[in-house]
Scaffold this motif. Structure first.
Motif, PDB file in Angstrom:
ATOM      1  N   UNK A   1       8.564  15.805 -31.079  1.00  0.00           N
ATOM      2  CA  UNK A   1       7.939  15.251 -32.275  1.00  0.00           C
ATOM      3  C   UNK A   1       8.511  13.859 -32.598  1.00  0.00           C
ATOM      4  N   UNK A   2       9.825  13.762 -32.446  1.00  0.00           N
ATOM      5  CA  UNK A   2      10.456  12.462 -32.727  1.00  0.00           C
ATOM      6  C   UNK A   2       9.944  11.404 -31.749  1.00  0.00           C
ATOM      7  N   UNK A   3       9.878  11.793 -30.473  1.00  0.00           N
ATOM      8  CA  UNK A   3       9.360  10.843 -29.472  1.00  0.00           C
ATOM      9  C   UNK A   3       7.927  10.444 -29.823  1.00  0.00           C
ATOM     10  N   UNK A   4       7.148  11.441 -30.204  1.00  0.00           N
ATOM     11  CA  UNK A   4       5.742  11.179 -30.527  1.00  0.00           C
ATOM     12  C   UNK A   4       5.631  10.184 -31.680  1.00  0.00           C
ATOM     13  N   UNK A   5       6.480  10.363 -32.684  1.00  0.00           N
ATOM     14  CA  UNK A   5       6.448   9.447 -33.841  1.00  0.00           C
ATOM     15  C   UNK A   5       6.825   8.032 -33.431  1.00  0.00           C
ATOM     16  N   UNK A  50       1.780   8.380 -24.979  1.00  0.00           N
ATOM     17  CA  UNK A  50       3.051   8.498 -25.699  1.00  0.00           C
ATOM     18  C   UNK A  50       2.925   9.364 -26.935  1.00  0.00           C
ATOM     19  N   UNK A  51       2.120   8.931 -27.860  1.00  0.00           N
ATOM     20  CA  UNK A  51       1.942   9.647 -29.138  1.00  0.00           C
ATOM     21  C   UNK A  51       1.191  10.965 -28.927  1.00  0.00           C
ATOM     22  N   UNK A  55       2.891  14.811 -28.475  1.00  0.00           N
ATOM     23  CA  UNK A  55       2.620  15.753 -29.566  1.00  0.00           C
ATOM     24  C   UNK A  55       1.987  17.028 -29.022  1.00  0.00           C
ATOM     25  N   UNK A  56       1.093  16.885 -28.052  1.00  0.00           N
ATOM     26  CA  UNK A  56       0.430  18.070 -27.483  1.00  0.00           C
ATOM     27  C   UNK A  56       1.422  18.940 -26.721  1.00  0.00           C
TER      28      UNK A  56
END
Lengths: 464, 199
Positions: A1-5, A50-51, A55-56
């Protein structure tokens, strides 16, 4: 989640920057890596791979454990997927800035990165389907069908479309040629939209919406029918990207017809979701994340209606190559993908850290910035697209084109300025969300939870 | 009603609830109010376009012969008038889902009230420049959304949560209707009805 953000901010910031480049072209300062062509691919790759994909992956690993009542098949392999994916997206981004480009939209990354993607994707599949295989309940919940379709179809699309003959480490040539290459590319391109940006996020919807609404999906049967109808019809729709091009006319017509049919399963899912949330309105009082999902459904309805409409050949004759397409993509990307992901994150963050959201007021502000930014973006691109379509095709009394390219581009300035404002509004909302999350989790450790045991009641599809 | 709607928009939505029931009936609003309320934007558009032309970014403003301009404005009027009615009917159709009132007049009141900021903003049509109109209509659109979300629960006699769902559904319908209109227009153009384009 952090990476996605992190990717969401980087990707959206790149988007705002290139939008500004279309208003003030000199802000590339003569640097190739800052040019529109390179930053545009960075923008799309950062937000989609990335995002979106991060997230998926995260939500698939989260939900599959709860719907199957078992731990992940291989937690270490899952961590490998997540971490390796970040390095791959990072390497892909750097390669795009360096000018490596395979020349295929949404598949610009060159062969070394493509191989990495394929390897990680297979690992993703091993973890996901391995977990499904050792589940403790017989039914496979509908969210897992969508996540599963995402994994299988994207693997197929990516591997086939990326088949190429490498020449150097930074250059390869597609195995397909001419019109065949175009057909394969848009078979990939449209189904990447279908099975990743639509199907994958529907997996997210089908798990997190019932959880947030605290009630089962309105019609489980409808969700399964919609899944199979969606899976069957989407795969044929790609040729609508090639209307009036050098491919057989019947292929174009087939793409158009299947695109229109696609409206049925898309809206079936929307109705199912709306009816689910409408049965639990009291949750909206306490759960801010649900607001984002409700709004995401409105834009999902818009995007899945607009897409089939634009696939009609007589509409496409005007809309193709215009900014209307860009507006359509963003009504889906901002209004559907980003908002449902934000809603999911608002649900997850307090639970993962066993705390309350730092500020509901900031979440409210984010909600209004998101709806404002998305609507402004869509409306400005509708205006730009229709103007472009009309001006490009306008004929004088003698049948000559009425407007030149320079004149048409100059006329786009007001719309492009509005787009920059829209992008800034949407991005500022995302920044506020990240600040809210940062304050929520600052100094806290992640909560440890047990995988819930299966119900002893007779087995039926449950949301865990 | 429109004046009360504007008052409600600016001050408080409950001002509408203070009106006698008979003035908020569907028939009363239809007969006495909407027909002239919907005239405001087309009238401004006619005047603005006639004197200044459409300034939509092309180097020269687009002027129309007055019969053409009049027909555009008449279609604009029909669109607004019909749009308000159809939206209120659709809103009424959704009432059982969101447990809102089934009184059609109340649904029309919500639609007219929410549209009021945009109708007020149509004063920008007096100078049909894309930037001027955008600068006016963007805040008006946001204002309109705010009015919709904030007044709907009270006017349709439901709780804020169901009201939020009903309002979001209306936003979805408006967006789909908007893009449908664009699509239908484009189909007409490619069939040769409208501007002379090389398709």
């Amino acid at each position: 989640m952090i990476f996605s953000l992190i990717w969401s901010i980087l990707g959206m910031a790149a988007g705002v920057y290139i939008a500004l480049e279309l208003v003030i072209p000199t802000i590339d300062f003569g640097q190739e890596w800052l040019s529109y062509g390179r930053l545009r691919t960075l923008h799309t790759n950062a937000v989609i791979f990335g995002f979106g994909v991060t997230a998926l992956m995260g939500t698939a690993f989260y939900s599959v454990q709860r719907t199957c009542h078992v731990e992940l098949f291989s937690p270490r392999l899952a961590w490998f997927c997540i971490i390796a994916w970040q390095f791959t997206v990072l390497a892909g981004g750097i390669s795009l800035l360096a000018g490596w480009n395979a020349g295929k939209e949404y598949a610009e990354l060159e062969w070394p990165i493509d191989i990495l993607i394929a390897v990680i994707w297979v690992c993703f599949g091993v973890v996901f389907f391995g977990t499904i295989a050792k589940r403790k309940v017989k039914p496979i919940y509908v969210s897992n069908w969508f996540y599963g379709a995402l994994i299988i179809v994207i693997a197929m699309l990516h591997i086939v479309n990326s088949l190429a003959i490498p020449v150097t480490i930074s250059k390869s040539y597609s195995l397909f040629a001419g019109a065949q290459d175009a057909v394969v590319q848009w078979w990939y391109g449209h189904n990447a939209v279908g099975f990743l940006l639509t199907g994958g996020f529907l997996g997210m919807l089908y798990y997190f919406l019932p959880k947030q609404a605290d009630r089962p999906i309105w019609s489980y049967r409808l969700s399964i029918i919609a899944f199979w109808a969606f899976t069957y019809s989407y795969i044929w729709a790609g040729p609508h990207h090639l209307h009036y091009n050098a491919i057989p006319d019947w292929v174009q017509t087939l793409g158009m017809v299947m695109s229109i049919i696609l409206l049925a399963p898309s809206w079936a899912t929307m109705v199912n979701a709306v009816m689910t949330v409408s049965g639990a309105p009291q949750k909206l009082k306490t759960d801010h994340s649900l607001k984002f999902i409700v709004l995401a459904l409105a834009f999902y309805g818009l995007a899945t209606f607009e897409g089939p409409m634009m696939a009609i050949k007589s509409v496409n004759a005007v809309s193709h190559f215009t900014d209307w397409t860009v507006g359509h993509v963003h009504s889906g990307a901002l209004g559907w993908n980003a908002l449902i992901t934000f809603g999911t994150f608002y649900f997850l963050v307090p639970r993962l850290f066993n705390t309350q959201l730092y500020s509901k007021r900031l979440a409210d502000i984010h909600f209004w910035l998101a709806i404002s930014g998305t609507m402004l973006y869509v409306l400005s691109m509708w205006g730009a697209g229709i103007s472009q379509g009309l001006l490009w095709l306008a004929l004088g009394d003698l049948g000559e084109l009425s407007y030149g390219f320079r004149e048409i581009m100059a006329s786009m300035q007001p719309y492009y300025i509005l787009r920059v404002i829209a992008g800034l509004v949407f991005l500022s909302g995302a920044v506020i969300m990240i600040y809210n999350f940062f304050r929520t989790i600052a100094g806290r450790k992640t909560a440890t939870v047990q995988i819930p045991a299966p119900s002893t009641a007779p087995q039926q599809p449950v949301t865990a | 009603m429109p004046l009360v709607s504007i008052n409600a928009v600016i001050r408080r939505p409950s001002a509408l609830l203070l009106l006698p029931e008979e003035t908020r009936s569907f028939a009363a609003i239809l007969k006495k109010e909407i027909w002239w309320f919907s005239l405001i934007p087309p009238s401004f558009l006619f005047i603005g376009t006639y004197f200044f032309g459409w300034r939509i970014g092309a180097e020269e403003p687009l002027y129309f012969e007055w019969p053409v301009l009049l027909s555009i404005c008449i279609f604009y009027y029909i669109l607004l008038f019909g749009g308000l009615l159809i939206l209120s009917l659709l809103s009424r159709w959704m009432a059982p889902t969101y447990a809102t009132t089934k009184d059609l007049g109340s649904h029309l009141t919500v639609i007219v009230t929410s549209a009021a900021p945009l109708f007020l903003g149509s004063v920008a049509h007096l100078y049909p420049h894309i930037i001027v109109n955008s600068l006016v209509f963007i805040p008006m659109l946001l204002w309109s959304l705010w009015v919709l979300y904030s007044t709907l629960p009270e006017l349709l006699k439901t709780d804020p949560q169901r009201g939020m769902l009903h309002a979001s559904s209306l936003v979805g319908i408006v967006m789909v209707a908007g893009v449908s209109l664009i699509g239908m227009s484009v189909v007409l153009w490619t069939l040769g009805i409208g501007p002379n384009i090389g398709v």
